[in-house]
Design an enzyme around this catalytic site. Sequence first.
Site, PDB file in Angstrom:
ATOM      1  N   SER A 103      43.804  49.351  34.020  1.00  0.00           N
ATOM      2  CA  SER A 103      44.365  48.098  32.752  1.00  0.00           C
ATOM      3  C   SER A 103      45.108  46.884  33.860  1.00  0.00           C
ATOM      4  CB  SER A 103      43.054  47.697  31.734  1.00  0.00           C
ATOM      5  OG  SER A 103      42.874  46.632  31.502  1.00  0.00           O
ATOM      6  N   GLY A 104      44.274  45.733  33.980  1.00  0.00           N
ATOM      7  CA  GLY A 104      45.662  44.769  33.900  1.00  0.00           C
ATOM      8  C   GLY A 104      46.418  45.059  35.383  1.00  0.00           C
ATOM      9  N   ASN A 153      45.047  42.966  29.091  1.00  0.00           N
ATOM     10  CA  ASN A 153      44.848  42.242  29.739  1.00  0.00           C
ATOM     11  C   ASN A 153      43.476  41.668  29.178  1.00  0.00           C
ATOM     12  OD1 ASN A 153      43.907  40.939  31.938  1.00  0.00           O
ATOM     13  ND2 ASN A 153      42.701  42.923  33.073  1.00  0.00           N
ATOM     14  N   SER A 156      39.894  41.675  30.893  1.00  0.00           N
ATOM     15  CA  SER A 156      39.267  42.999  31.460  1.00  0.00           C
ATOM     16  C   SER A 156      38.284  43.204  32.149  1.00  0.00           C
ATOM     17  CB  SER A 156      39.802  43.700  30.313  1.00  0.00           C
ATOM     18  OG  SER A 156      39.766  45.363  30.773  1.00  0.00           O
ATOM     19  N   SER A 157      37.852  43.787  33.159  1.00  0.00           N
ATOM     20  CA  SER A 157      36.675  44.360  33.170  1.00  0.00           C
ATOM     21  C   SER A 157      36.790  45.253  32.552  1.00  0.00           C
ATOM     22  CB  SER A 157      36.458  44.707  34.622  1.00  0.00           C
ATOM     23  OG  SER A 157      37.562  43.254  34.983  1.00  0.00           O
ATOM     24  N   GLY A 383      40.754  51.947  36.019  1.00  0.00           N
ATOM     25  CA  GLY A 383      42.131  52.876  36.249  1.00  0.00           C
ATOM     26  C   GLY A 383      42.187  54.398  35.149  1.00  0.00           C
TER      27      GLY A 383
HETATM   28  N1  ATP Z   1      47.998  38.337  42.852  1.00  0.00           N
HETATM   29  C1  ATP Z   1      47.722  38.279  41.794  1.00  0.00           C
HETATM   30  N2  ATP Z   1      48.029  37.322  41.466  1.00  0.00           N
HETATM   31  C2  ATP Z   1      48.391  36.738  39.962  1.00  0.00           C
HETATM   32  N3  ATP Z   1      48.065  37.339  39.151  1.00  0.00           N
HETATM   33  C3  ATP Z   1      47.284  38.256  38.879  1.00  0.00           C
HETATM   34  C4  ATP Z   1      47.059  38.850  40.803  1.00  0.00           C
HETATM   35  N4  ATP Z   1      46.906  40.404  40.057  1.00  0.00           N
HETATM   36  C5  ATP Z   1      46.970  39.798  38.968  1.00  0.00           C
HETATM   37  N5  ATP Z   1      47.164  38.963  38.408  1.00  0.00           N
HETATM   38  C6  ATP Z   1      46.682  38.506  36.959  1.00  0.00           C
HETATM   39  O1  ATP Z   1      46.889  40.061  36.277  1.00  0.00           O
HETATM   40  C7  ATP Z   1      45.315  39.333  35.020  1.00  0.00           C
HETATM   41  C8  ATP Z   1      44.680  40.802  35.057  1.00  0.00           C
HETATM   42  O2  ATP Z   1      43.953  41.333  36.558  1.00  0.00           O
HETATM   43  P1  ATP Z   1      42.903  41.797  36.593  1.00  0.00           P
HETATM   44  O3  ATP Z   1      41.696  41.311  35.812  1.00  0.00           O
HETATM   45  O4  ATP Z   1      42.584  42.332  38.516  1.00  0.00           O
HETATM   46  O5  ATP Z   1      43.509  42.997  36.304  1.00  0.00           O
HETATM   47  P2  ATP Z   1      42.383  44.768  36.102  1.00  0.00           P
HETATM   48  O6  ATP Z   1      43.330  45.999  37.339  1.00  0.00           O
HETATM   49  O7  ATP Z   1      40.836  44.401  36.852  1.00  0.00           O
HETATM   50  O8  ATP Z   1      42.079  45.236  35.064  1.00  0.00           O
HETATM   51  P3  ATP Z   1      41.021  45.932  34.321  1.00  0.00           P
HETATM   52  O9  ATP Z   1      40.234  46.786  34.308  1.00  0.00           O
HETATM   53  O10 ATP Z   1      41.489  45.758  33.038  1.00  0.00           O
HETATM   54  O11 ATP Z   1      39.595  44.575  34.789  1.00  0.00           O
HETATM   55  C9  ATP Z   1      45.101  38.522  35.791  1.00  0.00           C
HETATM   56  O12 ATP Z   1      43.676  38.231  34.511  1.00  0.00           O
HETATM   57  C10 ATP Z   1      45.860  37.799  36.490  1.00  0.00           C
HETATM   58  O13 ATP Z   1      46.321  36.591  35.015  1.00  0.00           O
HETATM   59 MG    MG Z   2      39.288  43.821  36.378  1.00  0.00          MG
END
Ligand code: ATP
Ligand code: MG
Length: 1043
Positions: A103-104, A153, A156-157, A383
């Site tokens: 996550s994150g 996060n 977070s999804s 994850g």
């Molecule tokens: N490529 C990127 N460029 C800039 N910021 C990023 C990038 N990827 C992720 N982030 C930052 O990290 C944060 C978390 O990313 P994201 O929500 O995609 O995580 P996740 O893997 O989907 O987590 P979860 O499993 O909790 O949903 C985003 O809100 C963003 O601020």
């Molecule tokens: Mg997500």
Amino acid sequence: MTLLEGSVGVEDLVLLEPLEQGSLLKNLQQRYEHKEIYTYIGNVLISVNPYQQLPIYGPEFIAKYRDYTFYELQPHIYALANVAYQSLRDRDRDQCILITGESGAGKTEASKLVMSYVAAVCGKGEQVNSVKEQLLQSNPVLEAFGNAKTIRNNNSSRFGKYMDIEFDFKGSPLGGVITNYLLEKSRVVKQLEGERNFHIFYQLLAGAEADLLKALKLERETRCYVYLNRKVSRVDGMDDASNFKAVQSAMAVIGFSEEEIQQVLEVTALVLKLGNVELADEFQANGVSASGIRDGRGIQEIGEMMGLNSEELEKALCSRTMKTAKENVVTALNVVQAQYARDALAKNIYSRLFNWIVNRINESIKVGTGEKKKVMGVLDIYGFEILEDNSFEQFVINYCNEKLQQVFIEMTLKEEQEEYEREGIPWTKVDYSDNGVICNLIEHNQRGILAMLDEECLRPGVVSDTTFLAKLNHLFSKHTHYESKVTQNAQRQYDHTMGLSSFRICHYAGKVTYNVNGFIDKNNDLLFRDLSQVMWKARHPLLQSLFPEGDPKQASLKRPPTAGAQFKSSVAILMKNLYSKNPNYIRCIKPNEHQQRGQFSSELVAIQTRYLGLLENVRVRRAGYAYRQGYRPFLERYRLLSRSTWPRWNGGDREGVEKVVGELSLSSEELAFGKTKIFIRSPKTLFHLEERRRRLRLQQLATLIQKTYRGWRCRTHYRLMRKSQILISAWFRGNMQKKRYGKIKASSLLIQAFVRGWKARKDYRKYFRSGAALTLANFIYKSITRKFLLGLKDNLPSTNILDKTWPAAPYKCFHTANQELWQLFYRWKCKKFRDRLSLKQVENLREKLCASELFKDKKASYPQSVPIPFRGDYIGLQGNPKLQKLKGGAEGPVLVAETVKKVNRGNGKTSSRILLLTKEHVILTDTKKSQAKTVIGLDSVAGVSVTSFKDGLFSLHLNEISSVGSKGDFLLVSEHVIELLTKMYRAVLDATQKQLPVTVTEDFSVRFKESSVAVKVTQGPERGRNGKLSCKKTGSRCLDVTV
Ligand SMILES: Nc1ncnc2c1ncn2[C@@H]1O[C@H](COP(=O)(O)OP(=O)(O)OP(=O)(O)O)[C@@H](O)[C@H]1O
Ligand SMILES: [Mg+2]
């Protein structure tokens, strides 16, 4: 290829040296510190969350990556998306992009980047753009309802998402299907310290207009709501109010109607309001504790909004109806139970609403069934999770990740090794951990943990989480991947981290201890029937539709499938889906726990690299070949690179492939030839091949196709033109001929008409009065002609040729005809006369004719000579033999024999002589002598001269050179001078073929003994009629003759 030069660390971990955990982490860290967040392991992309906006996205980067192959530019998520999209579009292979990570770690961001890349490079057009817009706009809606701030996060999804984007054969998007997994619905009623509920609640309260809030009977303040964590209501950098507007417009773009949006918001508000329903202890008459609603106004409002009687709702919340065979037994719920029921209702409403939204989006973006589609799936799923206290949710999430790892192993590691063996490629075996046993431990249909859980849930009797654990302990006491206090005790192990109510599973990524408390409940996921029935009774259409099982007609006693079973089957479907596609991996890594830019915690990353099996991944990659393909498709794709295999190759596929790669002089280490496939070790080589194909050959071939097509087009055009031209000229000629024919026909008809008219007129002319005169005239003319001719017949003049009389023409018009007839008659008379003549007479007449030519109108004696026939012999030569002698030796008959007088040139006296003319000679003799005195050859006679008078004088001029000529010319007098000279002329002509010159003159000279005597003839009074002449010598050289 910029694989090494100018790059920070190595861009592809396959090139890492030495290959170990430490160097791998160092490489990632080094790159991360240089803001190089992407790194490859072959075609797997590692993405480290930068926690900052890097200037590496946007249209210019999209444009850059779409034109280059995977390894040509720095590692980038666009490069991976490009490979997947091109493979989908050009090779017709369905793709899936598996994005995993904690996550994150950046999964959702990565999935959005992939989608935005694909949206930017795929086709354009009004229809396509609207599909793209719908697909992209599904993100903010799903994030609003499914994402929340957690401690790890801010966005977070809280659900798993798999989205199939469907394309047509050109690669333009047609639509898609979204599948969601396991929304974390417990969040609706309770959040951990520092976390928030789902974004939509905050967005609604912050962003809704006052009117809307009023209509929804909501307060703006978040602290008014029990379900919203009062400590955290705002997230840094997140503008709830503007996000709410974005969600509303996104829903509109997707196709939600105004009412639908309104209803969704109403249901959302209802969930919030449900949280505020306070329950209080009550006691029933029999002393059994019961519950009731403390604040009547809240439930009243909820009832109104739901379209329900609030009492009914209260009853459903605070009591439970049990159905037995005979009757329905209603039991009151105590406060705790009632709170549980309320929360269960809120959770259920929300999670069903979420499902409804997903389905509604799917409805908008769905593609017709008839169309042939290519699919790109994007999986963004939670994850692997290891928390302090892991419960049922972590268990299923980790199960899902375990399955994904299995996919990865199956599709890359295991499959790879097996394939090398199958193909007979020499290969160093790499040990990889096969997690099949762990998957089996969880999902086995009869003996898996999930099956046991289901069994416990369904089992009659006393069931609790403890009995469930006991069952597991019993069943898996010997399982290598299962541990619990009981199994540890059995093995005499001491582990203070293991609680009594816990079990531990050795996942591929690490050991996770799960607390069994709540497993049974969460798996059952039951909503009391009273609640679903009352919900179904609600007049709110959306709310009602969320609870179809509340319909008494549909009510069944059959239990709905448990949460575990549902999840298992949806994971199975997902796996099947993934197996059918070409996988592309994005491994997301979270660099630190604090969502801080620039911080790289090696320990944290080390754990994640282990979960993700990155090192193992690199090892397999290094040992193997990056790319392989069957000989036939490989040959099909690259045979255009070799002259021997293009355009036709008749040999075997493998030989063809060998030929192609042989000609490209690729290093032998780069290639391996399997039984059915060719293996290429490094992606560089493959991209080299692709490059050559795309940049060099395809352009040439495109030109060839263009050329051929243009040629064909021109030819076709030309043929068409030619055909048309022929047709036009045929018509033109035809038309021309038709016109000509028409003209000729018209002319012929005209001529015919004239001729017929003329003929008719001619035939009829006799009947014309105007023609009568002509007919009469013709008749008269013919009759007088007849009369004239018949008259002529009867009055013909005599046939005497000398008779030249001829009757005169009776009319002037016959004059010419009469003259003609006269001529005809005369010629006929002459002919008759000539026919009667004997040969002798003919000869005589010829002589007479000759005489006429010589003397007519020249000599006065000529007319007298005409009627007298030429006798020739005037001396009786025939009957006188004496005279015959005179002829001497001369040949032929004697033409003339007469007595002539010879004039003596000396004195002018005359003496008689006999002259004989034969065919060749002129013989002169003395009358008394019987011997010839002078014989003159006719060829010696040069000419004769005569006078024009009636006299008989003539001079016989002789050639000087002849023997007789030397004596001089003779001057003679003949009585038959005409006859004599005529016959002499003819004899000379016959003998010498020359005309004898006959000169008619009065003055001539005669030669006499070397000199000449001029003879001058004059006419005397007698005019020579008596034939006498007198010669008088007037000088020695002159002789006057008077006749
Ligand atoms: N490529 C990127 N460029 C800039 N910021 C990023 C990038 N990827 C992720 N982030 C930052 O990290 C944060 C978390 O990313 P994201 O929500 O995609 O995580 P996740 O893997 O989907 O987590 P979860 O499993 O909790 O949903 C985003 O809100 C963003 O601020
Ligand atoms: Mg997500």
